[in-house]
Design an enzyme around this catalytic site. Structure first.
Site, PDB file in Angstrom:
ATOM      1  N   SER A 117      46.247 -28.848   8.728  1.00 34.56           N
ATOM      2  CA  SER A 117      47.192 -29.789   8.122  1.00 34.56           C
ATOM      3  C   SER A 117      46.462 -30.979   7.502  1.00 34.56           C
ATOM      4  CB  SER A 117      48.155 -30.301   9.191  1.00 34.56           C
ATOM      5  OG  SER A 117      48.923 -31.383   8.724  1.00 34.56           O
ATOM      6  N   TYR A 141      50.064 -34.762  16.660  1.00 33.73           N
ATOM      7  CA  TYR A 141      50.084 -33.546  15.843  1.00 33.73           C
ATOM      8  C   TYR A 141      48.808 -33.427  15.018  1.00 33.73           C
ATOM      9  CZ  TYR A 141      51.106 -30.453  11.938  1.00 33.73           C
ATOM     10  OH  TYR A 141      51.030 -29.468  10.985  1.00 33.73           O
ATOM     11  N   LYS A 145      45.696 -30.603  15.428  1.00 34.11           N
ATOM     12  CA  LYS A 145      45.233 -29.701  14.369  1.00 34.11           C
ATOM     13  C   LYS A 145      43.719 -29.815  14.173  1.00 34.11           C
ATOM     14  CE  LYS A 145      48.809 -27.392  12.938  1.00 34.11           C
ATOM     15  NZ  LYS A 145      48.837 -25.913  12.978  1.00 34.11           N
TER      16      LYS A 145
END
Length: 320
Positions: A117, A141, A145
């Protein structure tokens, strides 16, 4: 050649599955259906319902279907909510990836394409993000990643593992009328849901240092994204060397204001978006170069903004 697509019943995952199938490559889906939908897959798509935290389930799927590689899309993808649920995010995205890698090693599966991402970059201080731009994730998040990328790279040093990670930004559009973005947090679903409910869509801030005052972002069509995953898998299957990471970027970006105008034109619903205050941490511009992916993965923007909006709107209306 048979590949497992983790998270393959999701919005992005089901497009990847169909792209594999279009090339005659068997795609085996592993998905716990927490956000995915079984209806996004054809009835004849091999489907294993379960979590990537279940190593035994993964090993059985690899063995039963003669799997030679994995496209790893499964994960908790809500950056904002991850701040309130950090432990859950790390369990799903970090522990899940580690469990997947262990199952792959046990089953002798030595190829992986990882869905990373742009959140790994945080708020970059450059006009055009490249793969070498410093990584400063600002949410659990984004951190998860980046850790996923590290896990894969470290595992490749310890065991035979051909790999690459694809970093992408805002995925929109639809490659099929029966697949639509179900996220409650993404811009297109929020705008469409507002219009369908008779509400006025909202823009968070219109006083940024951009041509029209609204934030500029990379928006890429989900079908273009899916094609890049297939090419990456084919290159790894052929034993070709790929870079550890690639940005799937547009190179120029689109403003939120431009999207609103395109939505009004495509839908035929005239509206002037409400203007709210800026959201904390929203940079004026995040746009990435896709040059390396164009060089190695046949990456290119095959769809215009109007086509992105048209395809997404048609799929969303079909689901009403």
């Amino acid at each position: 050649m048979s590949w497992v697509i983790t998270g393959g019943a999701g919005y992005i995952g089901s497009h990847v599955v169909r792209a594999f199938q279009a090339k005659g490559i068997e795609a085996v889906v592993v998905d716990d259906l927490s956000t995915g939908r079984r209806s996004f897959l054809s009835d004849d798509t091999p489907f294993v319902e379960g979590s990537i935290l279940d190593g035994a389930l993964l090993e059985n799927a690899f063995d039963e279907h003669g799997v030679t590689g994995v496209v790893h899309l499964a994960g908790y993808k809500y950056a904002g909510v991850s701040v309130q649920r950090p432990l859950h995010t790390y369990q799903q995205n970090v522990t899940g990836t580690a469990t997947l890698l262990a199952a792959m090693e046990s089953a002798g599966v030595g190829r992986i394409v990882f869905s990373s991402s742009a959140a790994v970059y945080g708020t970059p201080d450059v006009d055009l993000v490249t793969e070498d731009t410093p990584k400063r994730p600002e949410s659990p998040y984004g951190e998860s990643k980046l850790i996923g990328e590290w896990l894969i790279a470290d595992q490749a040093k310890a065991a035979p593992l051909a790999h690459t990670s694809l970093r992408y930004f805002n995925v929109v559009g639809s490659g099929a009328p029966d697949i639509f973005d179900v996220s409650p947090h993404n811009l297109f679903p929020l705008v469409f849901d507002a219009l369908l409910a008779g509400r006025t869509p909202r823009i968070n801030g219109d006083d940024y240092a951009t041509p029209d005052g609204t934030c500029v972002r990379d928006y890429i069509h989900v079908a273009d994204l899916a094609e890049a995953h297939v090419v990456a898998a084919q290159r790894l299957e052929a034993g070709e060397a790929l870079d550890p990471v690639y940005n799937l970027g547009s190179g120029d970006g689109v403003s939120v204001g431009e999207i609103m105008r395109a939505v009004a034109e495509v839908t035929g619903i005239e509206f002037s978006p409400e203007i709210g205050p800026r959201r904390a941490g929203d940079p004026a511009r995040i746009v990435a170069s896709g040059e390396r992916a164009a060089r190695d993965l046949e990456w290119k923007m095959r769809h215009t903004l109007a086509e992105m909006v048209e395809s997404a709107w048609a799929a969303r209306k079909a689901a009403v």
